[in-house]
Scaffold this motif. Structure first.
Motif, PDB file in Angstrom:
ATOM      1  N   LEU A 174       0.837  -1.206   0.000  1.00  0.00           N
ATOM      2  CA  LEU A 174       0.000   0.000   0.000  1.00  0.00           C
ATOM      3  C   LEU A 174       0.870   1.253   0.000  1.00  0.00           C
ATOM      4  O   LEU A 174       0.609   2.198  -0.750  1.00  0.00           O
ATOM      5  CB  LEU A 174      -0.930  -0.011   1.213  1.00  0.00           C
ATOM      6  CG  LEU A 174      -1.976   1.117   1.260  1.00  0.00           C
ATOM      7  CD1 LEU A 174      -3.255   0.640   1.937  1.00  0.00           C
ATOM      8  CD2 LEU A 174      -1.437   2.332   2.013  1.00  0.00           C
ATOM      9  N   PHE A 175       1.918   1.250   0.844  1.00  0.00           N
ATOM     10  CA  PHE A 175       2.764   2.442   0.933  1.00  0.00           C
ATOM     11  C   PHE A 175       3.608   2.649  -0.321  1.00  0.00           C
ATOM     12  O   PHE A 175       4.086   3.766  -0.563  1.00  0.00           O
ATOM     13  CB  PHE A 175       3.652   2.361   2.174  1.00  0.00           C
ATOM     14  CG  PHE A 175       2.950   2.765   3.445  1.00  0.00           C
ATOM     15  CD1 PHE A 175       2.339   4.005   3.553  1.00  0.00           C
ATOM     16  CD2 PHE A 175       2.891   1.898   4.525  1.00  0.00           C
ATOM     17  CE1 PHE A 175       1.685   4.380   4.713  1.00  0.00           C
ATOM     18  CE2 PHE A 175       2.250   2.266   5.694  1.00  0.00           C
ATOM     19  CZ  PHE A 175       1.632   3.507   5.795  1.00  0.00           C
ATOM     20  N   ARG A 176       3.799   1.613  -1.110  1.00  0.00           N
ATOM     21  CA  ARG A 176       4.485   1.812  -2.395  1.00  0.00           C
ATOM     22  C   ARG A 176       3.616   2.630  -3.346  1.00  0.00           C
ATOM     23  O   ARG A 176       4.121   3.372  -4.181  1.00  0.00           O
ATOM     24  CB  ARG A 176       4.839   0.456  -3.033  1.00  0.00           C
ATOM     25  CG  ARG A 176       6.072  -0.202  -2.443  1.00  0.00           C
ATOM     26  CD  ARG A 176       6.704  -1.191  -3.411  1.00  0.00           C
ATOM     27  NE  ARG A 176       5.796  -2.282  -3.750  1.00  0.00           N
ATOM     28  CZ  ARG A 176       5.711  -3.410  -3.054  1.00  0.00           C
ATOM     29  NH1 ARG A 176       6.458  -3.588  -1.969  1.00  0.00           N
ATOM     30  NH2 ARG A 176       4.887  -4.367  -3.432  1.00  0.00           N
ATOM     31  N   TYR A 177       2.324   2.466  -3.228  1.00  0.00           N
ATOM     32  CA  TYR A 177       1.397   3.224  -4.071  1.00  0.00           C
ATOM     33  C   TYR A 177       1.055   4.576  -3.454  1.00  0.00           C
ATOM     34  O   TYR A 177       0.930   5.578  -4.165  1.00  0.00           O
ATOM     35  CB  TYR A 177       0.108   2.422  -4.285  1.00  0.00           C
ATOM     36  CG  TYR A 177       0.244   1.273  -5.253  1.00  0.00           C
ATOM     37  CD1 TYR A 177       0.083   1.477  -6.618  1.00  0.00           C
ATOM     38  CD2 TYR A 177       0.551  -0.013  -4.806  1.00  0.00           C
ATOM     39  CE1 TYR A 177       0.207   0.426  -7.519  1.00  0.00           C
ATOM     40  CE2 TYR A 177       0.679  -1.070  -5.700  1.00  0.00           C
ATOM     41  CZ  TYR A 177       0.516  -0.847  -7.050  1.00  0.00           C
ATOM     42  OH  TYR A 177       0.651  -1.881  -7.939  1.00  0.00           O
ATOM     43  N   PHE A 178       0.867   4.607  -2.154  1.00  0.00           N
ATOM     44  CA  PHE A 178       0.426   5.817  -1.463  1.00  0.00           C
ATOM     45  C   PHE A 178       1.370   6.106  -0.306  1.00  0.00           C
ATOM     46  O   PHE A 178       1.305   5.449   0.737  1.00  0.00           O
ATOM     47  CB  PHE A 178      -1.005   5.638  -0.943  1.00  0.00           C
ATOM     48  CG  PHE A 178      -2.010   5.326  -2.010  1.00  0.00           C
ATOM     49  CD1 PHE A 178      -2.606   6.338  -2.754  1.00  0.00           C
ATOM     50  CD2 PHE A 178      -2.367   4.014  -2.291  1.00  0.00           C
ATOM     51  CE1 PHE A 178      -3.527   6.051  -3.749  1.00  0.00           C
ATOM     52  CE2 PHE A 178      -3.296   3.722  -3.277  1.00  0.00           C
ATOM     53  CZ  PHE A 178      -3.871   4.743  -4.014  1.00  0.00           C
ATOM     54  N   PRO A 179       2.260   7.087  -0.454  1.00  0.00           N
ATOM     55  CA  PRO A 179       3.258   7.360   0.584  1.00  0.00           C
ATOM     56  C   PRO A 179       2.658   7.725   1.945  1.00  0.00           C
ATOM     57  O   PRO A 179       3.266   7.465   2.982  1.00  0.00           O
ATOM     58  CB  PRO A 179       4.059   8.536   0.010  1.00  0.00           C
ATOM     59  CG  PRO A 179       3.858   8.445  -1.463  1.00  0.00           C
ATOM     60  CD  PRO A 179       2.471   7.912  -1.646  1.00  0.00           C
ATOM     61  N   THR A 180       1.482   8.356   1.953  1.00  0.00           N
ATOM     62  CA  THR A 180       0.839   8.734   3.207  1.00  0.00           C
ATOM     63  C   THR A 180      -0.622   8.308   3.183  1.00  0.00           C
ATOM     64  O   THR A 180      -1.209   8.073   2.114  1.00  0.00           O
ATOM     65  CB  THR A 180       0.891  10.256   3.448  1.00  0.00           C
ATOM     66  OG1 THR A 180      -0.023  10.913   2.553  1.00  0.00           O
ATOM     67  CG2 THR A 180       2.292  10.806   3.241  1.00  0.00           C
ATOM     68  N   LYS A 181      -1.212   8.242   4.351  1.00  0.00           N
ATOM     69  CA  LYS A 181      -2.634   7.910   4.466  1.00  0.00           C
ATOM     70  C   LYS A 181      -3.478   8.939   3.715  1.00  0.00           C
ATOM     71  O   LYS A 181      -4.473   8.604   3.062  1.00  0.00           O
ATOM     72  CB  LYS A 181      -3.016   7.862   5.945  1.00  0.00           C
ATOM     73  CG  LYS A 181      -4.469   7.521   6.223  1.00  0.00           C
ATOM     74  CD  LYS A 181      -4.723   7.520   7.737  1.00  0.00           C
ATOM     75  CE  LYS A 181      -6.195   7.298   8.066  1.00  0.00           C
ATOM     76  NZ  LYS A 181      -6.441   7.351   9.529  1.00  0.00           N
ATOM     77  N   GLU A 182      -3.091  10.210   3.802  1.00  0.00           N
ATOM     78  CA  GLU A 182      -3.843  11.273   3.143  1.00  0.00           C
ATOM     79  C   GLU A 182      -3.890  11.103   1.629  1.00  0.00           C
ATOM     80  O   GLU A 182      -4.876  11.458   0.974  1.00  0.00           O
ATOM     81  CB  GLU A 182      -3.240  12.654   3.492  1.00  0.00           C
ATOM     82  CG  GLU A 182      -3.444  13.101   4.920  1.00  0.00           C
ATOM     83  CD  GLU A 182      -2.502  12.394   5.899  1.00  0.00           C
ATOM     84  OE1 GLU A 182      -2.775  12.417   7.113  1.00  0.00           O
ATOM     85  OE2 GLU A 182      -1.493  11.800   5.430  1.00  0.00           O
ATOM     86  N   ASP A 183      -2.817  10.537   1.060  1.00  0.00           N
ATOM     87  CA  ASP A 183      -2.766  10.357  -0.393  1.00  0.00           C
ATOM     88  C   ASP A 183      -3.810   9.359  -0.894  1.00  0.00           C
ATOM     89  O   ASP A 183      -4.154   9.362  -2.077  1.00  0.00           O
ATOM     90  CB  ASP A 183      -1.369   9.901  -0.829  1.00  0.00           C
ATOM     91  CG  ASP A 183      -0.344  11.003  -0.680  1.00  0.00           C
ATOM     92  OD1 ASP A 183      -0.710  12.177  -0.864  1.00  0.00           O
ATOM     93  OD2 ASP A 183       0.820  10.695  -0.369  1.00  0.00           O
ATOM     94  N   LEU A 184      -4.307   8.508  -0.001  1.00  0.00           N
ATOM     95  CA  LEU A 184      -5.385   7.594  -0.381  1.00  0.00           C
ATOM     96  C   LEU A 184      -6.619   8.361  -0.827  1.00  0.00           C
ATOM     97  O   LEU A 184      -7.380   7.910  -1.681  1.00  0.00           O
ATOM     98  CB  LEU A 184      -5.746   6.680   0.793  1.00  0.00           C
ATOM     99  CG  LEU A 184      -4.732   5.571   1.115  1.00  0.00           C
ATOM    100  CD1 LEU A 184      -4.937   5.066   2.538  1.00  0.00           C
ATOM    101  CD2 LEU A 184      -4.871   4.426   0.108  1.00  0.00           C
TER     102      LEU A 184
END
Length: 214
Positions: free
Chosen positions: A52-62
């Motif tokens: 998940l973090f490879r796609y979205f560096p932060t929770k907010e980016d989700l």
């Protein structure tokens, strides 16, 4: 690797982005942004946290992934335009005509819910500024670079943001789109008119003036 394979890989990657973002936003809307952990999103998407973090560096980016395609939109609009502000005005007015969610003039329940989540969550609002800064930088580059165009880009992005936010606030308060649209078009015309009159530049680097010899 063939270009066809590269294209297929990129499409699969984009589908993954969209699917995980949609799952996350659904959870955030149901339970609240702060009440949902990244681990819960990963489990619901059936992927690992590292993936998940490879796609979205932060929770907010989700959540803010939905703005990714719009980040360099102003820069694309002005590229090659002889009258950049006029091109941006036409683009924004076209968005109002289509009820593009980016303009704030959209009353679909899912759009209203998304904007309520976004603007009602301080962490998301703070992260959104990073997207806006990159949008400003891209626009300034498309206009030719330099301090003057950076100042102009900042004003243009701010105008678009404020116009959209005002439209969303009125729609969220229950005003019909048909009623808000007239004011929204008028406000956009006035705002871009002020920009056009007050930004003495054209596409390309600002002119350098040689001091007069006395």
């Amino acid at each position: 690797m063939s270009s066809g394979n590269v294209g297929l890989r990129e499409r699969k990657r984009q589908r993954m982005y969209q699917a995980v973002s949609d799952i996350a936003i659904g959870l955030f809307l149901e339970k609240g942004f702060d009440a949902v952990s990244v681990a819960e999103v990963a489990a619901a998407a059936e992927i690992s946290k590292p993936t998940l973090f490879r796609y979205f560096p932060t929770k907010e980016d989700l959540v803010l992934h939905r703005f990714a395609d719009h980040e360099d939109e102003p820069a694309r609009v002005v590229t090659g335009a002889t009258a950049p502000v006029a091109a941006l005005r036409r683009h924004f007015l076209d968005g109002l005509e289509r009820c593009d969610p980016v303009t704030g003039l959209n009353d679909r329940p899912e759009v209203l819910a998304f904007h309520s989540l976004l603007y009602g969550t301080p962490a998301l609002v703070a992260r959104l500024y990073g997207y806006q800064e990159r949008s400003e930088a891209a626009l300034a580059g498309a206009l030719g670079g330099g301090l003057e165009t950076r100042l102009a880009a900042g004003q243009i992005i701010a105008v678009q943001r404020i116009l959209a936010l005002e439209n969303w606030r009125r729609i969220a308060a229950g005003e019909p789109v048909a009623e808000v649209r007239t004011d929204a078009v008028s406000a956009a015309e006035r705002a871009f008119g002020v920009l056009e009159a007050g930004l003495p530049y054209r596409a390309g680097p600002p002119e350098r003036h040689t001091p007069e010899m006395r």
